[in-house]
Scaffold this active site. Structure first.
Site, PDB file in Angstrom:
ATOM      1  N   ARG A  11       1.145 -10.795   7.631  1.00 51.82           N
ATOM      2  CA  ARG A  11       1.253  -9.644   6.741  1.00 51.82           C
ATOM      3  C   ARG A  11       2.555  -8.904   7.054  1.00 51.82           C
ATOM      4  O   ARG A  11       2.709  -8.342   8.140  1.00 51.82           O
ATOM      5  CB  ARG A  11       0.061  -8.704   6.926  1.00 51.82           C
ATOM      6  N   CYS A  18      13.861  23.792   4.613  1.00 55.36           N
ATOM      7  CA  CYS A  18      12.985  24.654   3.816  1.00 55.36           C
ATOM      8  C   CYS A  18      12.186  23.806   2.826  1.00 55.36           C
ATOM      9  O   CYS A  18      12.354  22.590   2.747  1.00 55.36           O
ATOM     10  CB  CYS A  18      13.819  25.695   3.082  1.00 55.36           C
ATOM     11  N   MET A  19      11.337  24.449   2.057  1.00 55.18           N
ATOM     12  CA  MET A  19      10.482  23.712   1.132  1.00 55.18           C
ATOM     13  C   MET A  19      11.291  22.967   0.072  1.00 55.18           C
ATOM     14  O   MET A  19      10.929  21.843  -0.310  1.00 55.18           O
ATOM     15  CB  MET A  19       9.495  24.658   0.449  1.00 55.18           C
ATOM     16  N   ASP A  20      12.377  23.582  -0.409  1.00 56.09           N
ATOM     17  CA  ASP A  20      13.117  23.032  -1.538  1.00 56.09           C
ATOM     18  C   ASP A  20      14.561  22.652  -1.216  1.00 56.09           C
ATOM     19  O   ASP A  20      15.254  22.123  -2.088  1.00 56.09           O
ATOM     20  CB  ASP A  20      13.175  24.061  -2.676  1.00 56.09           C
ATOM     21  N   TYR A  69      15.843  29.954   7.795  1.00 60.92           N
ATOM     22  CA  TYR A  69      14.772  30.756   8.367  1.00 60.92           C
ATOM     23  C   TYR A  69      14.822  30.777   9.892  1.00 60.92           C
ATOM     24  O   TYR A  69      14.981  29.738  10.543  1.00 60.92           O
ATOM     25  CB  TYR A  69      13.408  30.202   7.933  1.00 60.92           C
ATOM     26  N   ARG A 116      -9.935   0.921  15.389  1.00 67.02           N
ATOM     27  CA  ARG A 116      -9.804   1.588  14.103  1.00 67.02           C
ATOM     28  C   ARG A 116     -10.786   0.892  13.171  1.00 67.02           C
ATOM     29  O   ARG A 116     -11.956   0.778  13.494  1.00 67.02           O
ATOM     30  CB  ARG A 116      -8.342   1.502  13.630  1.00 67.02           C
ATOM     31  N   HIS A 122      -5.933  -6.657  13.403  1.00 68.29           N
ATOM     32  CA  HIS A 122      -4.643  -5.960  13.363  1.00 68.29           C
ATOM     33  C   HIS A 122      -4.228  -5.559  14.773  1.00 68.29           C
ATOM     34  O   HIS A 122      -5.034  -5.023  15.538  1.00 68.29           O
ATOM     35  CB  HIS A 122      -4.778  -4.715  12.478  1.00 68.29           C
ATOM     36  N   LYS A 160       0.838  -1.204   0.000  1.00 66.82           N
ATOM     37  CA  LYS A 160       0.000   0.000   0.000  1.00 66.82           C
ATOM     38  C   LYS A 160       0.872   1.253   0.000  1.00 66.82           C
ATOM     39  O   LYS A 160       2.085   1.192   0.206  1.00 66.82           O
ATOM     40  CB  LYS A 160      -0.912   0.000   1.227  1.00 66.82           C
TER      41      LYS A 160
END
Length: 372
Positions: A220, A311-313, A264, A132, A164, A38
């Site tokens: 599993r 940071c993002m990148d 930052y 769950r 599970h 999955k």
């Protein structure tokens, strides 16, 4: 220099490692196994991992969603395949037509499966304490009765009953005994109703490895199939091989003086003059921001600390005065055999689990396979 200079950042997946792990886990389990693929194979690539697992002998594959199951069939998989998560109104028909075993956790889901008009293979999931998905124990007799009634008129065949664990990575947790006892009770209820499933399964990776009594007819294996430890500090050495390496090309090297703040918020300030390396990957690629100032990477044969916020990148690492060339290979994590950090190291740095580290990584990164 970087042996793959065209890649800004990439995920390298070793399919030979996956095959090795699946074979090793089958040996340990002693019962048929399901390789769980999955979430795009825990970030490793669902289709490619599924093929490798089948080649290594996995009798079953497991996915969460109906869409994942249908996609695997479209890619050519033809073995036993189970999916288990659906919302009201989803169409079971395509999965049933593709010879997928689908899961029901309520009478309402059984009715939705019946509405397709197709003879299905159905597995029933019971909630034994994870709270769950799965039928609560107080509604389990009703679900079992409805399943048996549908089986008698040819609407489906009940091929499995499963549940599970909640705490299998903590082998001494009392929930494990309680859940196994609840599962055995649920099996007794189903047996008295006349259900004769092919497989009964409770254990995930940690349960299968640490609790032999819970293996039943099938286990599993998710995380362990990818070579990662499902219960750090408890799992015996099984010679599993982590299949994922994440690497990048160093984008820039620069010197900074003492007192310079980095990234930052200036959450890290250099107390002495040093050199920094810029790694072109960030939280937009699944690098956890929580690993800011705590995680490490490998550059030039040495572990280098992340400095400042991710940071993002991009993020920045401390090169401790060294001046590697631009384009130098940066290994974020891998098997650990060359001194590089592992996914577990990153998990600890980010206060999470290795499951999240490998599953969330990607974004704009390329994915490359070896050991095909």
């Amino acid at each position: 220099m970087n042996p793959h200079p065209a890649a800004r950042a990439e995920i390298v997946v070793d399919l030979d490692a996956v095959r090795h792990n699946v074979r090793r886990l089958r040996e340990v389990a002693g019962v048929p196994t399901m390789t769980v693929v999955k979430a795009d194979g825990y970030g490793h690539g669902m289709v490619e991992v599924a093929r490798a697992a089948r080649e290594a002998g996995a009798e079953w594959l497991g996915v969460a969603t109906l869409d994942e199951a249908v996609a695997l069939r479209a890619a050519g998989d033809r073995g036993r395949l189970l999916c288990w998560l659906a919302v009201p109104g989803e169409d079971f028909a395509a999965a049933i037509a593709a010879d997928v075993d689908v899961t029901a956790s309520s009478v309402a889901q059984l009715e939705e499966i019946a509405a397709t008009g197709a003879a299905a293979r159905v597995q029933l999931k019971v909630d034994t304490g994870l709270s769950r998905n799965g039928a609560p124990l107080d509604t389990w007799p009703e679900v079992v009765a409805a399943a048996r009634a549908g089986e008698e008129v040819g609407r489906w065949r009940v091929t499995g009953i499963w549940s599970h664990f909640a705490c299998s990575d903590e082998p001494d947790h009392p929930a494990n005994d309680a859940q196994e006892a609840a599962f055995r009770h649920a099996l007794d209820v189903a047996d008295r109703a006349g259900l004769r499933p092919e497989v009964r399964h409770l254990s995930n990776s940690a349960g299968a490895l640490l609790r032999p009594s819970s293996r039943f007819d099938l286990v599993r294996f998710g995380l362990a199939s990818y070579g990662l430890d499902p219960a750090p500090g408890h799992t015996p050495d099984l010679d599993l091989i982590p299949a994922m390496t994440v690497r990048a090309s160093l984008a820039m090297v620069k010197s900074i003086p003492a007192g310079a703040g980095v990234s930052y918020g200036h959450t890290w300030v250099a107390d002495t003059a040093t050199t920094l390396g810029l790694v072109p990957a960030g939280y937009g690629d699944g690098i956890p921001r929580h690993a800011s100032n705590t995680a490490h990477v490998l550059v030039g044969g040495k572990r280098r600390a992340l400095r400042g916020r991710v940071c993002m990148d991009q993020f920045v690492v401390d090169l401790d005065g060294d001046l590697p060339e631009r384009g130098e290979d940066v290994v974020l994590f891998g098997p650990g055999t060359r001194g590089e950090p592992t996914a577990q190291d990153w998990a600890e740095a980010a206060d999470t689990i290795s499951y999240e580290i490998v599953t969330r990584i990607g974004g704009r990164m390329a994915r490359r396979y070896v050991g095909r």
